[in-house]
Scaffold this active site. Structure first.
Site, short mmCIF file in Angstrom:
data_model
loop_
_atom_site.label_atom_id
_atom_site.label_comp_id
_atom_site.label_asym_id
_atom_site.label_seq_id
_atom_site.Cartn_x
_atom_site.Cartn_y
_atom_site.Cartn_z
N ASP A 156 3.88 4.23 1.43
CA ASP A 156 2.43 4.24 1.19
C ASP A 156 1.79 5.26 2.12
O ASP A 156 1.88 5.14 3.34
CB ASP A 156 1.86 2.85 1.44
CG ASP A 156 0.39 2.75 1.06
OD1 ASP A 156 -0.05 3.53 0.20
OD2 ASP A 156 -0.31 1.90 1.63
N SER A 171 4.78 -5.15 3.39
CA SER A 171 3.75 -6.11 3.03
C SER A 171 4.40 -7.49 3.00
O SER A 171 5.25 -7.76 2.16
CB SER A 171 3.16 -5.78 1.65
OG SER A 171 2.44 -4.57 1.70
#
Length: 505
Positions: A97, A104
């Site tokens: 990202d 996450s």
């Protein structure tokens, strides 16, 4: 009325290749993700991320930004097949990202579990670094759990909290802005240098404060807001809102992480129940955010709308006093252990920060890092503008146990640990048992070859002999735990048997 709610943490890790400052960070980040994922085989290698229900441009204030006006970094619902992106058996997502490897965490229900699965992310990154270093033909890669390179770039650590859709967003903003301005006294990660590019010498509480420009907004990488308005619940949209918090630091200290998640969750409970009676609105909140961060003595005075002047610690006391009254009134002696722990630690830390911040060196990152730096400065006779101090700042966050200064403090018993090492090791592989992450993680572990895709709110199966993909929706994040689906998964040897069992319910 409790700290317990669905929550999670997303962390982008800093990345570098020793001796190669021009190395492509996207390629390096992909290497990190693949280095961890490839040995997992079918459990992670096949399932793609499902973007169908993502809506990153929907704004909680009641509108949706035009894609033509959005910055490319905001279009997180567009799949880039060139970037590594995997779902793990512990229910987490590991992917590239914004040119960083991001972990996450799976959805959890308590601040302690948030600490546990966040620490699992650190172990996963350590494993990837070791794999790369031991692979012939690959250049070593270093990872840092921090939020800035000290040269003007910042990358995020985001918190997510599920809350009631019925809560007016204006109330969320009004009460959270002063809370976020002041909570950095215990959840800041510490940083050498003042200003986005470290233009001034000095030390501050947080990694992120200098990169925030507005009070409220949709962006996460440009014009960063104190309160982010992204309205992407990953759950039943008519019932829930996912509050996407982008203003936190990447914490290594477990107590700091516990307090960051626990106090915020409790304040949100009070906002939902309209139990916050005192208006703590701060004048010029962006300037106040930076002023607090730039003052490790914690003496900076903030001016409230009613003219009252308080330090950030005193402002936190105002929230704590209301929280104690709220919990006593709503729960009395039935208060849960998670809430008791957060309230007691909140009070203990604020008491000692007022007396002498250095008393919190075993619990808070910014204090632990400052103690290391001050000791080095005194021994070497260095001013705050010396480049060696910046290197110590970065080395504190190195994920490698033999190199990271935080890791060395832990090894010497100088940082308080809340989660046993064996529990963290289990969390690397196993999902939480009380949220839908359990279903996602167990399905990947047991039926990995038949899982075509997954997202936060669904798992999609590709079962041999079926004409179409089979989607299992999971719009209730607190469901799908072991008590609901554990027996079904245990009794189903194949994905086809699991689908039949689910259909029969």
């Amino acid at each position: 009325m409790s700290v317990r709610r669905v929550m999670g943490i997303e962390t982008e890790y800093g990345i570098s290749e020793p001796g190669a400052p021009e190395a492509n960070p996207m390629i390096m980040s992909g290497l990190v993700v693949n280095a961890y994922a490839q040995p997992l085989g079918n459990r992670a290698g096949r399932a793609r991320w499902d973007y169908e229900d993502e809506a990153p441009l929907r704004d909680a204030r009641g509108f949706e930004m035009s894609r033509a006006l959005a910055d490319a970094s905001q279009l997180t619902d567009e799949e880039d097949p060139t970037l590594a992106n995997v779902i793990l058996t512990n229910g987490a997502r590991l992917y590239v990202d914004h040119a960083h490897p991001e972990y996450s965490s799976p959805e959890v229900m308590s601040p302690r579990d948030a600490v546990r699965w966040d620490k699992a992310g650190e172990r996963i990154m350590q494993s990837a670094v070791r794999t790369i270093a031991s692979t012939p033909g690959l250049s070593p890669v270093n990872l840092y759990k921090n939020n800035t390179d000290g040269k003007g770039s910042s990358y995020g650590t985001h918190e997510n909290y599920l809350m009631s859709r019925a809560t007016p967003f204006a109330d969320i903003v009004r009460h959270l802005v002063p809370f976020f301005v002041s909570r950095q006294v215990f959840c800041g990660a510490g940083r050498v240098g003042l200003g986005a590019q470290s233009e001034e010498a000095g030390y501050q509480l947080t990694q992120r404060a200098d990169f925030f420009e507005v009070e409220v907004g949709l962006e996460t990488t440009l014009k960063r807001p104190i309160v982010n308005t992204r309205d992407e619940p990953h759950a039943s949209a008519d019932k829930y809102r996912r509050l996407h918090v982008i203003i936190g630091d990447a914490n290594l200290a477990e107590v700091a992480t516990l307090l960051k998640l626990g106090t915020t969750s409790l304040v949100l409970a009070m906002v939902e129940d309209r139990a916050l009676k005192r208006d703590l609105t701060v004048d010029r909140p962006v300037a106040a955010l930076r002023a607090v961060s730039h003052d490790p003595t914690l003496k900076t005075m903030l001016t409230l709308r009613d003219g009252t002047k308080l330090t950030a610690v005193q402002l936190q006391w105002a929230y704590l006093e209301q929280a104690r009254a709220y919990v006593d009134e709503r729960m009395g002696s039935d208060v849960d252990a998670d809430t008791v722990e957060v309230l007691e630690r909140w009070e203990s830390v604020l008491t000692r920060l007022e007396r002498d911040p250095m008393e919190c060196s075993r619990e808070l990152d910014w204090v632990a890092k400052l103690a290391l730096l001050e000791g080095f400065r005194e021994r070497e006779g260095l001013e705050w503008d010396h480049p060696r101090l910046g290197l110590i700042d970065v080395q504190y966050t190195d994920v490698r146990p033999e190199k990271g200064l935080y890791q060395r403090l832990v090894a010497r018993g100088r940082m308080e640990q809340l989660v046993p090492d064996d529990a963290v090791a289990l969390a690397v592989e196993e999902p939480p048992e009380d949220t839908r992450a359990y279903f996602r993680g167990r399905c990947l572990a047991k039926y990995g070859k038949d899982v075509a895709a997954a997202s936060w709110d669904s798992v999609i199966f590709d079962i041999p002999g079926r004409d179409s993909l089979q989607r299992v929706p999971m719009l209730e994040p607190a469901r799908g735990g072991r008590d609901v689906v554990g027996a079904l998964i245990d009794a189903s040897d194949t994905a086809e048997e699991l689908m039949a069992a689910l259909a029969a319910r």
